[in-house]
Design an enzyme around this catalytic site. Structure first.
Site, PDB file in Angstrom:
ATOM      1  CE  LYS A   1      -3.819  -2.120   2.646  1.00  0.00           C
ATOM      2  NZ  LYS A   1      -4.608  -1.965   3.895  1.00  0.00           N
TER       3      LYS A   1
ATOM      4  CG  PHE B   1     -13.246   2.359   8.124  1.00  0.00           C
ATOM      5  CD1 PHE B   1     -12.772   1.657   7.026  1.00  0.00           C
ATOM      6  CD2 PHE B   1     -14.023   1.676   9.055  1.00  0.00           C
ATOM      7  CE1 PHE B   1     -13.064   0.310   6.853  1.00  0.00           C
ATOM      8  CE2 PHE B   1     -14.315   0.327   8.891  1.00  0.00           C
ATOM      9  CZ  PHE B   1     -13.832  -0.364   7.781  1.00  0.00           C
TER      10      PHE B   1
ATOM     11  NE  ARG C   1      -6.122 -13.104   6.819  1.00  0.00           N
ATOM     12  CZ  ARG C   1      -6.653 -11.907   6.672  1.00  0.00           C
ATOM     13  NH1 ARG C   1      -6.467 -11.219   5.550  1.00  0.00           N
ATOM     14  NH2 ARG C   1      -7.384 -11.377   7.635  1.00  0.00           N
TER      15      ARG C   1
ATOM     16  CB  THR D   1      -6.770  -5.685  10.442  1.00  0.00           C
ATOM     17  OG1 THR D   1      -7.108  -6.912   9.819  1.00  0.00           O
ATOM     18  CG2 THR D   1      -7.205  -4.530   9.566  1.00  0.00           C
TER      19      THR D   1
ATOM     20  NE  ARG E   1      -2.037  -5.857   7.517  1.00  0.00           N
ATOM     21  CZ  ARG E   1      -3.063  -6.623   7.178  1.00  0.00           C
ATOM     22  NH1 ARG E   1      -3.527  -7.525   8.029  1.00  0.00           N
ATOM     23  NH2 ARG E   1      -3.629  -6.492   6.003  1.00  0.00           N
TER      24      ARG E   1
ATOM     25  CG  ASN F   1      -3.388  -2.384   7.337  1.00  0.00           C
ATOM     26  OD1 ASN F   1      -3.297  -1.961   6.177  1.00  0.00           O
ATOM     27  ND2 ASN F   1      -4.400  -3.120   7.747  1.00  0.00           N
TER      28      ASN F   1
ATOM     29  CG  HIS G   1      -5.377  -6.405   0.613  1.00  0.00           C
ATOM     30  ND1 HIS G   1      -6.521  -6.355   1.375  1.00  0.00           N
ATOM     31  CD2 HIS G   1      -5.557  -7.398  -0.285  1.00  0.00           C
ATOM     32  CE1 HIS G   1      -7.366  -7.283   0.940  1.00  0.00           C
ATOM     33  NE2 HIS G   1      -6.811  -7.922  -0.060  1.00  0.00           N
TER      34      HIS G   1
HETATM   35  P1  AMP Z   1     -10.063  -6.054   5.410  1.00  0.00           P
HETATM   36  O1  AMP Z   1     -11.139  -6.095   4.390  1.00  0.00           O
HETATM   37  O2  AMP Z   1     -10.444  -6.578   6.756  1.00  0.00           O
HETATM   38  O3  AMP Z   1      -8.749  -6.564   4.881  1.00  0.00           O
HETATM   39  O4  AMP Z   1      -9.824  -4.511   5.672  1.00  0.00           O
HETATM   40  C1  AMP Z   1      -9.315  -3.750   4.653  1.00  0.00           C
HETATM   41  C2  AMP Z   1      -8.703  -2.516   5.226  1.00  0.00           C
HETATM   42  O5  AMP Z   1      -9.728  -1.673   5.713  1.00  0.00           O
HETATM   43  C3  AMP Z   1      -7.776  -2.766   6.379  1.00  0.00           C
HETATM   44  O6  AMP Z   1      -6.481  -3.084   5.947  1.00  0.00           O
HETATM   45  C4  AMP Z   1      -7.835  -1.469   7.098  1.00  0.00           C
HETATM   46  O7  AMP Z   1      -6.945  -0.514   6.482  1.00  0.00           O
HETATM   47  C5  AMP Z   1      -9.271  -1.028   6.866  1.00  0.00           C
HETATM   48  N1  AMP Z   1     -10.161  -1.403   7.952  1.00  0.00           N
HETATM   49  C6  AMP Z   1     -10.763  -2.583   8.148  1.00  0.00           C
HETATM   50  N2  AMP Z   1     -11.541  -2.584   9.246  1.00  0.00           N
HETATM   51  C7  AMP Z   1     -11.423  -1.337   9.769  1.00  0.00           C
HETATM   52  C8  AMP Z   1     -11.972  -0.682  10.912  1.00  0.00           C
HETATM   53  N3  AMP Z   1     -12.835  -1.305  11.744  1.00  0.00           N
HETATM   54  N4  AMP Z   1     -11.634   0.593  11.140  1.00  0.00           N
HETATM   55  C9  AMP Z   1     -10.789   1.223  10.284  1.00  0.00           C
HETATM   56  N5  AMP Z   1     -10.225   0.674   9.187  1.00  0.00           N
HETATM   57  C10 AMP Z   1     -10.528  -0.591   8.935  1.00  0.00           C
END
Ligand code: AMP
Length: 246
Positions: A14, A64, A102, A108, A122, A144, A147
């Site tokens: 990223k 967010f 992962r 995350t 991360r 973070n 991805h």
């Molecule tokens: P994920 O789909 O779980 O891989 O999430 C994708 C990205 O969204 C993560 O890498 C974070 O940057 C962001 N993200 C996910 N969940 C949250 C959350 N609860 N609050 C803020 N950012 C989030």
């Protein structure tokens, strides 16, 4: 070779990792030496609004989400340098690819990563408060660094979103492909089979495409329900096509 051997996952380096010059570090952590995984695909992508929205479709509507889209597009880390806004996308392949990556990426949330898994990628991330124009706190954005696909279904959806079949060597392709017989163009979010002024070519006869994409295009063109939208298919076939900062 069985399907377990061929398992694939999508990794995105990223914009925060690029800005902080952590690409080499991340790639070392994920190297074949550490993971026994191999690259199946790699590309530098200027992330369009359409691609960002498709990639994070499951987060649409969350507080967010707008900030997440700005982040993955590079607008946050390169506000005045549009030419530097990009991510590096990889397909990694090999047994247990999804879980291995992962595990090395870690949780995350970078704070959880530091608390619970020091040394993971991360753990080097940041949490940034999101505020509205009046300065009211809206939530957190998690910067973070990478991805990594969460499961087999997400990996297939994401790899097909970021990569055309020809970005992956034929013997490494995991998902079915077909040779396209028709032209498909996009204009104002409408699908066309012949060129009109201002339309963008998605695929042409002879192109090797994901079979699921072609099936979706055929259904959408007939006005029938399709497992994915025009945008889902178009986002990939238009990657790096436009110099506009759309
Ligand atoms: P994920 O789909 O779980 O891989 O999430 C994708 C990205 O969204 C993560 O890498 C974070 O940057 C962001 N993200 C996910 N969940 C949250 C959350 N609860 N609050 C803020 N950012 C989030």
């Amino acid at each position: 070779m069985n399907l377990t051997e061929l398992e694939q996952t999508l990794v995105l380096i990223k914009p925060d990792a690029l800005k902080n010059s952590l690409t080499g570090y991340v790639l070392s952590q994920l190297s074949e030496f550490h993971t026994a995984l191999r690259f199946a695909g790699a590309k530098i992508v200027q992330v369009s609004q359409m691609l960002a929205e498709e990639h994070y479709a499951e987060h649409r509507g969350k507080g967010f989400y707008p900030s997440l889209i700005e982040y993955i597009r590079g607008n946050v880390h390169y506000p005045n340098e549009p030419d530097k806004r990009r991510v590096v996308a990889f397909v990694y392949q090999g047994p247990g690819a999804i879980q291995k990556i992962r595990d090395i990426a870690g949780p995350t949330n970078p704070h959880n990563a530091r608390d619970n898994k020091p040394g993971c990628i991360r753990a080097l991330g940041t949490i940034v408060p999101i505020k509205d124009e009046a300065g009211n706190f809206l939530g957190d954005r998690m910067d973070n660094l990478i991805h990594a696909s969460a499961n087999l279904g997400d990996a297939e959806r994401e790899i097909k979103l970021w990569f055309r079949p020809v970005d992956i060597p034929p013997l490494m392709r995991l998902y079915a492909t077909v040779k396209c017989q028709e032209h498909y163009y996009l204009k104002n979010n409408q699908l066309l089979t012949s060129y009109e002024q201002g339309s963008l070519l998605l695929v042409a006869p002879g192109d090797i495409v994901w079979q699921s994409d072609l099936e979706a295009l055929q259904l959408l063109h007939k006005g029938l329900p399709s497992p994915c939208s025009i945008q889902t298919v178009a986002a990939k076939y238009l990657i790096n096509e436009s110099t506009e900062n759309d």
